[in-house]
Design a protein around this motif. Structure first.
Motif, mmCIF file in Angstrom:
data_model
loop_
_atom_site.group_PDB
_atom_site.id
_atom_site.type_symbol
_atom_site.label_atom_id
_atom_site.label_comp_id
_atom_site.label_asym_id
_atom_site.label_seq_id
_atom_site.Cartn_x
_atom_site.Cartn_y
_atom_site.Cartn_z
ATOM 1 N N TYR A 95 20.597 -47.176 46.408
ATOM 2 C CA TYR A 95 21.478 -46.144 45.853
ATOM 3 C C TYR A 95 21.892 -46.486 44.431
ATOM 4 C CZ TYR A 95 21.718 -44.477 50.638
ATOM 5 O OH TYR A 95 21.387 -44.003 51.883
ATOM 6 N N ASN A 96 22.123 -47.771 44.172
ATOM 7 C CA ASN A 96 22.527 -48.178 42.828
ATOM 8 C C ASN A 96 21.457 -47.853 41.792
ATOM 9 O OD1 ASN A 96 24.905 -49.191 43.904
ATOM 10 N ND2 ASN A 96 24.202 -51.314 43.911
ATOM 11 N N ILE A 97 20.212 -48.202 42.072
ATOM 12 C CA ILE A 97 19.177 -48.002 41.044
ATOM 13 C C ILE A 97 18.724 -46.551 40.955
ATOM 14 C CG2 ILE A 97 18.433 -50.405 41.173
ATOM 15 C CD1 ILE A 97 15.834 -49.392 42.538
ATOM 16 N N THR A 98 18.692 -45.834 42.076
ATOM 17 C CA THR A 98 18.253 -44.436 41.991
ATOM 18 C C THR A 98 19.310 -43.554 41.338
ATOM 19 O OG1 THR A 98 18.906 -44.010 44.295
ATOM 20 C CG2 THR A 98 16.574 -44.557 43.870
ATOM 21 N N SER A 99 20.588 -43.894 41.516
ATOM 22 C CA SER A 99 21.621 -43.097 40.842
ATOM 23 C C SER A 99 21.680 -43.435 39.351
ATOM 24 C CB SER A 99 22.980 -43.264 41.509
ATOM 25 O OG SER A 99 23.464 -44.562 41.361
ATOM 26 N N ALA A 100 21.432 -44.692 38.996
ATOM 27 C CA ALA A 100 21.472 -45.104 37.594
ATOM 28 C C ALA A 100 20.201 -44.728 36.838
ATOM 29 C CB ALA A 100 21.689 -46.615 37.491
ATOM 30 N N GLY A 101 19.065 -44.713 37.538
ATOM 31 C CA GLY A 101 17.794 -44.426 36.882
ATOM 32 C C GLY A 101 17.246 -45.590 36.076
ATOM 33 N N GLU A 102 17.932 -46.719 36.162
ATOM 34 C CA GLU A 102 17.503 -47.900 35.421
ATOM 35 C C GLU A 102 18.015 -49.152 36.114
ATOM 36 O OE1 GLU A 102 19.288 -47.260 31.599
ATOM 37 O OE2 GLU A 102 21.237 -47.971 32.281
ATOM 38 N N VAL A 143 13.972 -51.810 33.215
ATOM 39 C CA VAL A 143 13.005 -50.908 33.848
ATOM 40 C C VAL A 143 13.637 -49.545 34.066
ATOM 41 C CG1 VAL A 143 11.661 -52.709 35.025
ATOM 42 C CG2 VAL A 143 13.636 -51.685 36.184
ATOM 43 N N THR A 144 12.776 -48.537 34.089
ATOM 44 C CA THR A 144 13.194 -47.226 34.545
ATOM 45 C C THR A 144 12.832 -47.125 36.017
ATOM 46 O OG1 THR A 144 11.097 -46.214 33.873
ATOM 47 C CG2 THR A 144 12.918 -46.139 32.280
ATOM 48 N N VAL A 145 13.520 -46.243 36.711
ATOM 49 C CA VAL A 145 13.421 -46.148 38.165
ATOM 50 C C VAL A 145 12.974 -44.745 38.548
ATOM 51 C CG1 VAL A 145 14.813 -46.162 40.273
ATOM 52 C CG2 VAL A 145 15.254 -47.848 38.477
ATOM 53 N N ARG A 146 11.989 -44.691 39.453
ATOM 54 C CA ARG A 146 11.533 -43.395 39.965
ATOM 55 C C ARG A 146 11.164 -43.559 41.433
ATOM 56 N NH1 ARG A 146 6.591 -40.363 40.501
ATOM 57 N NH2 ARG A 146 5.397 -42.190 39.886
#
Length: 138
Positions: A74-81, A93-96
């Protein structure tokens, strides 16, 4: 953070990204992310699937087969990074999150290389689909 995570992080850093025990020979990164509610930086050891593109890797939100997703997801998908610590290097990194056929294709490779993820999938069947997240060097 658990004692096990602390031990893995310490070993990872002491050995330039290499760990032993059950993770010997398996690629591991340290994922740096901020708590979406607390803002506190966290570090989570992660098994990853390398990509043909050296700037891309995939992490799986198995959470050991638990019925819910891990907080880091949840932390990385909400932040996108996020940031990745690999060997002795740390980089943004970017997150997808992968979906549908793209996720299924990568997941099949994950299970083939790391069969324990198939066990986690069985534990979560009918409860949740284990997320696969692409991390791309920013």
């Amino acid at each position: 953070m658990s004692d096990i995570d602390d031990q893995i992080i310490e070993e990872f850093r002491r050995n330039a990204g290499k760990v032993g025990g059950q993770l010997a020979g398996i690629p591991v990164i340290l994922l740096h992310h901020r708590g979406r509610k607390t803002g506190i930086e966290r570090v989570t050891p992660m098994v990853y699937l390398p990509s043909a593109d050296e700037n891309v890797l995939f992490v799986m939100g198995s959470n050991w087969g638990s019925p819910e997703n891990a907080g880091w997801y949840y932390n990385i998908t909400s932040a996108g990074e996020a940031r990745v610590e690999s060997g002795t290097e740390t980089y943004p990194v970017t997150v997808r999150e992968l979906k549908d056929e793209e996720r299924a294709r990568i997941w099949a490779t994950v299970v083939q290389r790391y069969p324990v993820f198939g066990d986690y999938e069985k534990k979560t069947a009918g409860i949740r689909t284990i997320p696969v997240v692409e991390l791309t060097r920013a």
